[in-house]
Design a protein around this motif. Structure first.
Motif, PDB file in Angstrom:
ATOM      1  N   SER A  46       0.860  -1.294   0.085  1.00 28.41           N
ATOM      2  CA  SER A  46      -0.112  -0.110   0.007  1.00 28.41           C
ATOM      3  C   SER A  46       0.830   1.429  -0.002  1.00 28.41           C
ATOM      4  N   PHE A  47       0.290   2.366  -0.653  1.00 32.69           N
ATOM      5  CA  PHE A  47       0.992   3.309  -0.532  1.00 32.69           C
ATOM      6  C   PHE A  47       0.186   4.653   0.315  1.00 32.69           C
ATOM      7  N   CYS A  61      12.952  17.990  -4.797  1.00 33.47           N
ATOM      8  CA  CYS A  61      12.441  16.863  -3.839  1.00 33.47           C
ATOM      9  C   CYS A  61      10.602  17.040  -4.015  1.00 33.47           C
ATOM     10  N   GLY A  62      10.161  15.852  -4.016  1.00 35.55           N
ATOM     11  CA  GLY A  62       8.724  15.891  -4.323  1.00 35.55           C
ATOM     12  C   GLY A  62       8.124  15.327  -3.159  1.00 35.55           C
ATOM     13  N   PRO A  63       7.005  14.556  -3.122  1.00 31.20           N
ATOM     14  CA  PRO A  63       6.376  13.931  -1.967  1.00 31.20           C
ATOM     15  C   PRO A  63       7.047  12.782  -1.494  1.00 31.20           C
ATOM     16  N   ILE A  64       6.762  12.571  -0.167  1.00 27.21           N
ATOM     17  CA  ILE A  64       7.313  11.549   0.435  1.00 27.21           C
ATOM     18  C   ILE A  64       6.205  10.353   0.801  1.00 27.21           C
ATOM     19  N   ILE A  65       6.639   8.985   0.403  1.00 29.53           N
ATOM     20  CA  ILE A  65       5.756   8.144   0.186  1.00 29.53           C
ATOM     21  C   ILE A  65       6.206   7.009   0.951  1.00 29.53           C
ATOM     22  N   ALA A  66       5.452   6.369   1.795  1.00 29.67           N
ATOM     23  CA  ALA A  66       5.796   5.125   2.543  1.00 29.67           C
ATOM     24  C   ALA A  66       4.976   4.067   1.383  1.00 29.67           C
ATOM     25  N   ALA A  67       5.811   2.944   1.259  1.00 31.11           N
ATOM     26  CA  ALA A  67       5.524   1.831   0.388  1.00 31.11           C
ATOM     27  C   ALA A  67       5.867   0.460   1.085  1.00 31.11           C
ATOM     28  N   GLU A  68       4.604  -0.042   1.639  1.00 31.32           N
ATOM     29  CA  GLU A  68       4.938  -1.187   2.483  1.00 31.32           C
ATOM     30  C   GLU A  68       3.943  -2.404   2.108  1.00 31.32           C
ATOM     31  N   GLY A  69       4.454  -3.511   2.120  1.00 30.64           N
ATOM     32  CA  GLY A  69       3.809  -4.747   1.886  1.00 30.64           C
ATOM     33  C   GLY A  69       4.455  -5.308   0.784  1.00 30.64           C
ATOM     34  N   ARG A  70       3.803  -6.601   0.425  1.00 31.95           N
ATOM     35  CA  ARG A  70       3.935  -7.314  -0.602  1.00 31.95           C
ATOM     36  C   ARG A  70       3.776  -7.078  -1.949  1.00 31.95           C
ATOM     37  N   ILE A  71       4.597  -7.206  -2.801  1.00 27.65           N
ATOM     38  CA  ILE A  71       4.505  -6.499  -4.355  1.00 27.65           C
ATOM     39  C   ILE A  71       3.777  -7.634  -5.039  1.00 27.65           C
ATOM     40  N   THR A  72       2.578  -7.208  -5.462  1.00 29.85           N
ATOM     41  CA  THR A  72       1.539  -8.034  -6.394  1.00 29.85           C
ATOM     42  C   THR A  72       1.460  -7.885  -7.809  1.00 29.85           C
ATOM     43  N   ASP A  73       0.917  -8.370  -8.629  1.00 31.09           N
ATOM     44  CA  ASP A  73       0.691  -8.039  -9.886  1.00 31.09           C
ATOM     45  C   ASP A  73      -0.061  -6.694 -10.162  1.00 31.09           C
ATOM     46  N   GLU A  74      -0.727  -6.236  -9.128  1.00 34.10           N
ATOM     47  CA  GLU A  74      -1.328  -4.600  -9.066  1.00 34.10           C
ATOM     48  C   GLU A  74      -0.546  -3.417  -8.616  1.00 34.10           C
ATOM     49  N   THR A  75       0.418  -3.946  -7.927  1.00 33.84           N
ATOM     50  CA  THR A  75       1.491  -2.948  -7.459  1.00 33.84           C
ATOM     51  C   THR A  75       1.802  -1.771  -8.121  1.00 33.84           C
ATOM     52  N   PRO A  76       2.360  -2.163  -9.418  1.00 37.26           N
ATOM     53  CA  PRO A  76       3.029  -1.036 -10.304  1.00 37.26           C
ATOM     54  C   PRO A  76       1.803   0.002 -10.718  1.00 37.26           C
ATOM     55  N   ALA A  77       0.632  -0.701 -10.996  1.00 35.10           N
ATOM     56  CA  ALA A  77      -0.424   0.258 -11.606  1.00 35.10           C
ATOM     57  C   ALA A  77      -0.878   1.140 -10.181  1.00 35.10           C
ATOM     58  N   GLU A  78      -0.963   0.426  -9.115  1.00 32.44           N
ATOM     59  CA  GLU A  78      -1.490   1.131  -8.136  1.00 32.44           C
ATOM     60  C   GLU A  78      -0.673   2.313  -7.669  1.00 32.44           C
ATOM     61  N   PHE A  79       0.733   2.223  -7.857  1.00 26.70           N
ATOM     62  CA  PHE A  79       1.620   3.227  -7.556  1.00 26.70           C
ATOM     63  C   PHE A  79       1.628   4.430  -8.249  1.00 26.70           C
ATOM     64  N   LEU A  80       1.258   4.016  -9.823  1.00 24.97           N
ATOM     65  CA  LEU A  80       1.039   5.265 -10.599  1.00 24.97           C
ATOM     66  C   LEU A  80      -0.246   5.906 -10.370  1.00 24.97           C
ATOM     67  N   ALA A  81      -1.211   5.265 -10.100  1.00 21.47           N
ATOM     68  CA  ALA A  81      -2.763   5.708  -9.584  1.00 21.47           C
ATOM     69  C   ALA A  81      -2.496   6.647  -8.269  1.00 21.47           C
ATOM     70  N   PHE A  82      -1.777   6.140  -7.289  1.00 25.33           N
ATOM     71  CA  PHE A  82      -1.469   6.929  -6.155  1.00 25.33           C
ATOM     72  C   PHE A  82      -0.863   8.129  -6.509  1.00 25.33           C
TER      73      PHE A  82
END
Length: 233
Positions: A46-47, A61-82
């Motif tokens: 999650s982000f 310098c831009g936003p500071i984002i916490a990326a925590e948890g298991r990388i799934t097939d959906e993770t790359p698209a979810e990062f871009l959506a975030f």
């Protein structure tokens, strides 16, 4: 002989090692063993936005984002959506300021890890292996294991926070309930990706020497020599 040597999740520590080194080694072992203690699988990555810690980055310098948890097939698209939903483009040329990602993950899907790494590179991410700690932007120790290492490779700047750990092992996937290890074609793809991201393929070679149920914690010297990360400041 070095003061300590890691073998999977085990370490050999010489009696002459100073207390500070002993504490660091034991902290890494605790993190390592926790990953293989039979606990329930980690939640999907999650982000969330956690503010602006006192760290430097290349460019704006831009936003500071916490990326925590298991990388799934959906993770790359979810990062871009975030990124699209949480931040608006800015700067003189309408570009998104370069994000800082606090990366804390025990691994996940290898191809998705590479795709997340490509997204990191596209946006000039500074990745710090750390967790967001108590919820603010002050980095606390984190881990980047297995497929997470390939996401880390993609970051434009890669940093390991103090007491954080990077660990590798042989890649595999489940198919029909059975393990399937990376084929020659997949290994070639991993090496091409590693070289494209400016990281030595020795990282992949080291991972392939470690069984899938073990973990090798990379030393600061290996991280620096292979171009994977620099020590935190």
């Amino acid at each position: 002989m070095p003061a300590f040597q890691f073998h999977g999740c085990f370490a050999r520590l010489d009696a002459s090692a100073p207390p500070t080194l002993r504490n660091s080694v034991f902290a890494l072992l605790t993190l390592c063993l926790a990953a293989f203690a039979g606990a329930a699988p980690a939640a999907a990555m999650s982000f969330r936005s956690v503010g602006h810690p006192a760290v430097s980055c290349r460019g704006v310098c831009g936003p500071i984002i916490a990326a925590e948890g298991r990388i799934t097939d959906e993770t790359p698209a979810e990062f871009l959506a975030f990124l699209r939903s949480a931040y608006r483009p800015g700067g003189a040329h309408g570009a998104l300021p370069r994000p800082i990602v606090l990366l804390d993950s025990q691994g996940g899907k290898i191809v998705a890890g590479m795709e997340l790494g490509k997204a990191f590179r596209k946006f000039g991410v500074t990745a710090i292996v750390a967790s967001a700690g108590s919820g603010d932007a002050t980095p606390a120790p984190g881990v980047c294991y297995s497929a997470c290492v390939y996401a880390l490779m993609g970051a434009a700047t890669r940093i390991v926070a103090p007491s954080s750990a990077i660990g590798v092992h042989r890649m595999f996937a489940y198919n029909g309930g059975a393990r399937h290890f990376a084929t020659g074609e997949m290994m070639a793809a991993l090496r091409r990706y590693s070289r494209a991201m400016g990281v030595s393929t020795e990282v992949i070679a080291a991972a392939e020497q470690i069984g899938p149920d073990s973990l090798r914690i990379l030393t600061p010297g290996e991280l620096a020599r292979w171009g994977l990360a620099s020590a935190g400041s």
